[in-house]
Design a protein around this motif. Structure first.
Motif, mmCIF file in Angstrom:
data_model
loop_
_atom_site.group_PDB
_atom_site.id
_atom_site.type_symbol
_atom_site.label_atom_id
_atom_site.label_comp_id
_atom_site.label_asym_id
_atom_site.label_seq_id
_atom_site.Cartn_x
_atom_site.Cartn_y
_atom_site.Cartn_z
ATOM 1 N N THR A 147 3.256 -89.411 -26.104
ATOM 2 C CA THR A 147 2.200 -88.428 -25.844
ATOM 3 C C THR A 147 2.266 -87.258 -26.806
ATOM 4 O O THR A 147 1.251 -86.839 -27.373
ATOM 5 C CB THR A 147 2.302 -87.921 -24.387
ATOM 6 N N GLU A 148 3.440 -86.709 -27.006
ATOM 7 C CA GLU A 148 3.582 -85.545 -27.876
ATOM 8 C C GLU A 148 3.120 -85.864 -29.297
ATOM 9 O O GLU A 148 2.398 -85.086 -29.923
ATOM 10 C CB GLU A 148 5.031 -85.073 -27.878
ATOM 11 N N THR A 149 3.499 -87.017 -29.814
ATOM 12 C CA THR A 149 3.089 -87.429 -31.156
ATOM 13 C C THR A 149 1.576 -87.569 -31.241
ATOM 14 O O THR A 149 0.945 -87.122 -32.203
ATOM 15 C CB THR A 149 3.774 -88.759 -31.544
ATOM 16 N N THR A 150 0.982 -88.184 -30.227
ATOM 17 C CA THR A 150 -0.474 -88.361 -30.207
ATOM 18 C C THR A 150 -1.183 -87.012 -30.209
ATOM 19 O O THR A 150 -2.115 -86.785 -30.978
ATOM 20 C CB THR A 150 -0.900 -89.184 -28.975
ATOM 21 N N MET A 151 -0.734 -86.095 -29.353
ATOM 22 C CA MET A 151 -1.389 -84.788 -29.269
ATOM 23 C C MET A 151 -1.187 -83.989 -30.557
ATOM 24 O O MET A 151 -2.098 -83.312 -31.016
ATOM 25 C CB MET A 151 -0.898 -84.036 -28.040
ATOM 26 N N GLN A 152 -0.024 -84.102 -31.164
ATOM 27 C CA GLN A 152 0.224 -83.383 -32.416
ATOM 28 C C GLN A 152 -0.605 -83.966 -33.557
ATOM 29 O O GLN A 152 -1.079 -83.229 -34.422
ATOM 30 C CB GLN A 152 1.710 -83.397 -32.750
ATOM 31 N N LYS A 153 -0.823 -85.268 -33.544
ATOM 32 C CA LYS A 153 -1.626 -85.910 -34.588
ATOM 33 C C LYS A 153 -3.021 -85.304 -34.662
ATOM 34 O O LYS A 153 -3.596 -85.165 -35.738
ATOM 35 C CB LYS A 153 -1.728 -87.423 -34.325
ATOM 36 N N PHE A 154 -3.561 -84.926 -33.509
ATOM 37 C CA PHE A 154 -4.910 -84.367 -33.467
ATOM 38 C C PHE A 154 -4.926 -82.847 -33.362
ATOM 39 O O PHE A 154 -5.968 -82.245 -33.147
ATOM 40 C CB PHE A 154 -5.699 -85.011 -32.325
ATOM 41 N N GLY A 155 -3.763 -82.220 -33.518
ATOM 42 C CA GLY A 155 -3.697 -80.764 -33.572
ATOM 43 C C GLY A 155 -3.841 -80.057 -32.241
ATOM 44 O O GLY A 155 -4.182 -78.882 -32.202
ATOM 45 N N ILE A 156 -3.581 -80.733 -31.139
ATOM 46 C CA ILE A 156 -3.770 -80.119 -29.831
ATOM 47 C C ILE A 156 -2.882 -78.886 -29.637
ATOM 48 O O ILE A 156 -3.381 -77.859 -29.163
ATOM 49 C CB ILE A 156 -3.550 -81.140 -28.689
ATOM 50 N N PRO A 157 -1.615 -78.896 -30.015
ATOM 51 C CA PRO A 157 -0.826 -77.657 -29.849
ATOM 52 C C PRO A 157 -1.422 -76.483 -30.625
ATOM 53 O O PRO A 157 -1.507 -75.376 -30.105
ATOM 54 C CB PRO A 157 0.554 -78.031 -30.392
ATOM 55 N N GLU A 158 -1.892 -76.726 -31.848
ATOM 56 C CA GLU A 158 -2.469 -75.657 -32.656
ATOM 57 C C GLU A 158 -3.768 -75.147 -32.040
ATOM 58 O O GLU A 158 -4.051 -73.954 -32.051
ATOM 59 C CB GLU A 158 -2.721 -76.137 -34.089
ATOM 60 N N ILE A 159 -4.572 -76.057 -31.477
ATOM 61 C CA ILE A 159 -5.813 -75.652 -30.815
ATOM 62 C C ILE A 159 -5.492 -74.783 -29.609
ATOM 63 O O ILE A 159 -6.100 -73.732 -29.398
ATOM 64 C CB ILE A 159 -6.649 -76.882 -30.398
ATOM 65 N N ALA A 160 -4.515 -75.200 -28.819
ATOM 66 C CA ALA A 160 -4.131 -74.429 -27.639
ATOM 67 C C ALA A 160 -3.638 -73.046 -28.045
ATOM 68 O O ALA A 160 -3.974 -72.041 -27.416
ATOM 69 C CB ALA A 160 -3.070 -75.172 -26.844
ATOM 70 N N ILE A 161 -2.865 -72.959 -29.100
ATOM 71 C CA ILE A 161 -2.365 -71.671 -29.583
ATOM 72 C C ILE A 161 -3.524 -70.817 -30.077
ATOM 73 O O ILE A 161 -3.612 -69.626 -29.771
ATOM 74 C CB ILE A 161 -1.315 -71.884 -30.691
ATOM 75 N N PHE A 162 -4.456 -71.406 -30.823
ATOM 76 C CA PHE A 162 -5.613 -70.670 -31.334
ATOM 77 C C PHE A 162 -6.443 -70.090 -30.192
ATOM 78 O O PHE A 162 -6.791 -68.917 -30.201
ATOM 79 C CB PHE A 162 -6.480 -71.593 -32.210
ATOM 80 N N ILE A 163 -6.744 -70.896 -29.207
ATOM 81 C CA ILE A 163 -7.553 -70.439 -28.068
ATOM 82 C C ILE A 163 -6.814 -69.350 -27.307
ATOM 83 O O ILE A 163 -7.376 -68.338 -26.937
ATOM 84 C CB ILE A 163 -7.899 -71.617 -27.133
ATOM 85 N N PHE A 164 -5.537 -69.568 -27.074
ATOM 86 C CA PHE A 164 -4.733 -68.610 -26.304
ATOM 87 C C PHE A 164 -4.708 -67.252 -27.004
ATOM 88 O O PHE A 164 -4.745 -66.217 -26.369
ATOM 89 C CB PHE A 164 -3.309 -69.142 -26.118
ATOM 90 N N ASN A 165 -4.640 -67.242 -28.321
ATOM 91 C CA ASN A 165 -4.545 -66.003 -29.076
ATOM 92 C C ASN A 165 -5.895 -65.408 -29.449
ATOM 93 O O ASN A 165 -5.957 -64.343 -30.042
ATOM 94 C CB ASN A 165 -3.703 -66.215 -30.346
ATOM 95 N N SER A 166 -6.989 -66.100 -29.129
ATOM 96 C CA SER A 166 -8.334 -65.595 -29.484
ATOM 97 C C SER A 166 -8.800 -64.530 -28.530
ATOM 98 O O SER A 166 -8.443 -64.464 -27.409
ATOM 99 C CB SER A 166 -9.346 -66.738 -29.491
#
Length: 135
Positions: A116-135
């Motif tokens: 799961t972690e590899t799949t989510m990282q492949k599509f940038g999900i952690p970065e998206i979550a960080i971007f939204i959280f910091n917006s």
């Protein structure tokens, strides 16, 4: 094991229920789940908002200060339409915050043979979550 991303924090939980209790589906009419289809030239966020508004809006289920779990479809490491489109996930996350959510968590558990972690990282999900959280 399910993975949840919040800000820059990745947590592993045994089940979705470890994250937060499930709420009753408020988008039901006459015992059947409501579905909205939005066809327009509006941007994705406007289309998602319009579709949800047609069923009562995010405010029907999100109260100020709520924690929200979004369970997209990242069960395989393949691009849309096999998984939830990134722009759709981004729009839903933004709209949850705009509706008063204090915390929005993206939770997923891929197919048993896929990490799961590899799949989510492949599509940038952690970065998206960080971007939204910091917006």
């Amino acid at each position: 094991m399910a993975n949840s991303f919040f800000g820059n924090l990745l947590t592993k939980t045994r089940t979705v229920r470890d994250c937060m209790p499930l709420k009753k589906n408020e988008f039901v009419y006459d015992g059947k789940a409501l579905v909205a289809i939005e066809k327009s030239s509006k941007n994705i966020e406007a289309r998602v908002k319009s579709a949800v508004d047609s069923m009562g809006g995010f405010k029907k289920v999100i109260k100020k200060g709520d924690s929200v779990l979004i369970k997209p479809n990242y069960v395989f490491p393949y691009p849309p339409p096999c998984i939830t489109a990134i722009d759709f996930l981004l729009a839903v996350m933004k709209l949850c915050y705009k509706s008063g959510a204090e915390k929005v968590v993206v939770g997923e558990s891929s197919a048993w043979w896929v990490d799961t972690e590899t799949t989510m990282q492949k599509f940038g999900i952690p970065e998206i979550a960080i971007f939204i959280f910091n917006s």
